[in-house]
Design a protein around this motif. Structure first.
Motif, PDB file in Angstrom:
ATOM      1  N   ILE A   1       5.810   3.094  -2.008  1.00  0.00           N
ATOM      2  CA  ILE A   1       4.833   2.113  -2.492  1.00  0.00           C
ATOM      3  C   ILE A   1       3.763   1.819  -1.434  1.00  0.00           C
ATOM      4  O   ILE A   1       3.034   0.831  -1.540  1.00  0.00           O
ATOM      5  CB  ILE A   1       5.517   0.796  -2.920  1.00  0.00           C
ATOM      6  CG1 ILE A   1       6.246   0.137  -1.745  1.00  0.00           C
ATOM      7  CG2 ILE A   1       6.453   1.031  -4.081  1.00  0.00           C
ATOM      8  CD1 ILE A   1       6.809  -1.231  -2.074  1.00  0.00           C
TER       9      ILE A   1
ATOM     10  N   GLU B   1       0.384   1.631  -2.992  1.00  0.00           N
ATOM     11  CA  GLU B   1       0.211   0.689  -4.095  1.00  0.00           C
ATOM     12  C   GLU B   1      -0.516  -0.560  -3.600  1.00  0.00           C
ATOM     13  O   GLU B   1      -0.315  -1.008  -2.467  1.00  0.00           O
ATOM     14  CB  GLU B   1       1.573   0.292  -4.682  1.00  0.00           C
ATOM     15  CG  GLU B   1       2.349   1.445  -5.292  1.00  0.00           C
ATOM     16  CD  GLU B   1       1.735   1.946  -6.584  1.00  0.00           C
ATOM     17  OE1 GLU B   1       1.013   1.170  -7.233  1.00  0.00           O
ATOM     18  OE2 GLU B   1       1.983   3.110  -6.937  1.00  0.00           O
TER      19      GLU B   1
ATOM     20  N   PHE C   1       4.537  -1.953 -10.819  1.00  0.00           N
ATOM     21  CA  PHE C   1       3.640  -0.793 -10.902  1.00  0.00           C
ATOM     22  C   PHE C   1       2.692  -0.961 -12.081  1.00  0.00           C
ATOM     23  O   PHE C   1       3.043  -1.567 -13.103  1.00  0.00           O
ATOM     24  CB  PHE C   1       4.456   0.487 -11.058  1.00  0.00           C
ATOM     25  CG  PHE C   1       5.277   0.837  -9.856  1.00  0.00           C
ATOM     26  CD1 PHE C   1       4.747   1.601  -8.827  1.00  0.00           C
ATOM     27  CD2 PHE C   1       6.587   0.401  -9.732  1.00  0.00           C
ATOM     28  CE1 PHE C   1       5.499   1.930  -7.717  1.00  0.00           C
ATOM     29  CE2 PHE C   1       7.355   0.721  -8.628  1.00  0.00           C
ATOM     30  CZ  PHE C   1       6.806   1.491  -7.608  1.00  0.00           C
TER      31      PHE C   1
END
Length: 449
Positions: A28, A31, A371
């Motif tokens: 991640i 992200e 997400f």
């Protein structure tokens, strides 16, 4: 690798394997959190799985039309695809703490929130409909799974389910068993260094066996065939009451770090001779939400000096000599135990593979990162070995798919409670356990292929 000396005249060379990490999908780092909620991960899951199921239902029931929930007509048989939601009377709610009027709640089993009046609902972007009939059992399914249902709308507005279609096992690459010789992978979970149930001598016996410092020449020859070691979560445990959100005194800080220091010493002994993966678990110093990111390498000043030491994500995916492994530290299966029922852990594992989703209850009852454009827990390629750590007991069996897929399922028990490690042979994917104890008979091997 360094040779393990048995005497001054004879050395045994450790076998090698080709390792490739496939954890990028669970990373991640790239992200960006912009305050988004969880609707987008559900949408991404439904979009991906619905596209897949639409392509499969044409072979399942080619003469039955497919429609959306909004397009249902009373009495007309059709197929609908959507995300399951399970309405549960006993499901814990954070708002209950603040409720002024506490209603009487039936007795709850401490490990399961099932109730006879639970029912399932199917949702898509157009609407939702309550599911009826006996084909779809609420005790089997959980919130978050995506399925195709054959049935018809009743006069009451419910959808009477006549048949259920799941995605089934994902396509599987052909395993490239490159060698006819035995090579072993060792799985350990729940070592819990620092806990009251952890036995330091028991753990040291395990380390000595892996590194070839235990037993006679034959035992050391077997140890030389170990090519990889996986620690599947909960490797350390901090003393209860210390990590309560308050500032720690200096003596308490040393107590918290002591367990990690001990773990680092033992891991460095293993990493000096064989490659080792360590996955974070629910009790480890890592982020809570799945996918858990690798434990910081600064925690392991001794182990990180070896290029054989790998700090990995949870879930963890990798390949050894062309054999694909996929596993978790157990949170996904532990959550399924709370909200559904099965014969054993292996049946829960089977369901996640057939639903093509590692953690269907995330984010409903299992924490995960929000997400936006993908669901990393979707299983796009079927593994050859699927393992889950920190379970109550050891179990294994082969799961076969409709297209010839074969998966070795492994339930790894907590080492601090059982003293068991699981060993897998890369040559034929057969399993057995190693049992370690601090009794006079310190090492036993049980074959449970």
């Amino acid at each position: 690798m360094t040779a393990m000396e048995i005497d001054t005249e004879k050395n045994i060379q450790r076998k090698h394997s080709t390792y490739q990490s496939l954890d990028k999908t669970f990373d991640i780092k790239n992200e960006i959190y912009r305050g988004q909620q969880y609707s987008q991960i559900y949408f991404a899951r439904l979009h991906t799985m619905r596209t897949l199921l639409y392509s499969l239902v044409t072979h399942w029931k080619p003469h039955v039309p497919v429609c959306t929930i909004l397009g249902l007509e009373e009495g007309k048989e059709c197929i609908i695809v959507g995300t399951l939601y399970k309405h549960m009377q006993l499901k814990p709610c954070v708002l209950d703490e603040y409720s002024k009027e506490r209603s009487a709640v039936p007795p709850v089993k401490p490990q399961n929130f099932m109730h006879p009046d639970d029912h399932l609902v199917l949702e898509d972007e157009s609407g939702r409909v309550k599911l009826g009939g006996t084909v779809l059992s609420p005790s089997t399914y959980v919130t978050g799974g995506v399925v195709a249902l054959h049935g018809k709308e009743t006069t009451a507005g419910d959808f009477l389910v006549l048949d259920v279609f799941e995605a089934g096992l994902a396509p599987q690459i052909v395993p490239q068993l490159k060698s006819s010789e035995d090579k072993y992978v060792v799985f350990i979970s729940g070592v819990s260094v620092g806990s009251s149930t952890s036995n330091p001598l028991q753990f040291q016996l395990l380390v000595d066996h892996i590194t070839g410092h235990l037993g006679d020449e034959q035992e050391q020859g077997i140890a030389a065939e170990i090519v990889h070691v996986v620690f599947a979560g909960n490797s350390v445990e901090s003393p209860l009451g210390l990590l309560n959100g308050q500032n720690l005194a200096s003596k308490d800080q040393s107590r918290v770090s002591e367990a990690v220091q001990v773990l680092d010493i033992l891991l460095s002994q293993i990493a000096a001779g064989v490659s080792v993966d360590i996955m974070p678990g629910s009790n480890d110093p890592a982020n809570f939400a799945l996918p858990q990111q690798p434990l910081n390498r600064c925690l392991f000043p001794g182990s990180r000096t070896f290029n054989t030491f790998n700090s990995c994500t949870n879930p963890h995916c990798f390949e050894l000599d062309g054999v694909r492994f996929l596993g978790t530290s157990g949170q996904n299966i532990d959550d399924l135990k709370k909200y559904s029922e099965a014969r054993d852990e292996l049946e829960f594992m089977e369901r996640t593979l057939k639903w093509r989703h590692l953690a269907p209850t995330a984010p409903n009852t299992l924490g995960c990162y929000p997400f936006t454009d993908r669901d990393p827990f979707l299983i796009e390629s079927c593994p050859h070995v699927y393992f889950v750590g920190n379970q109550d007991k050891y179990g294994t069996r082969i799961l076969e798919g409709s297209e010839g897929q074969m998966v070795r399922l492994i339930s790894i028990p907590k080492f601090c409670n059982t003293g068991l490690a699981v060993v897998l042979n890369l040559r034929n994917l057969e399993c057995h356990t190693l049992s370690f104890g601090a009794q006079p008979s310190t090492l036993k091997t049980f074959n449970d292929a």
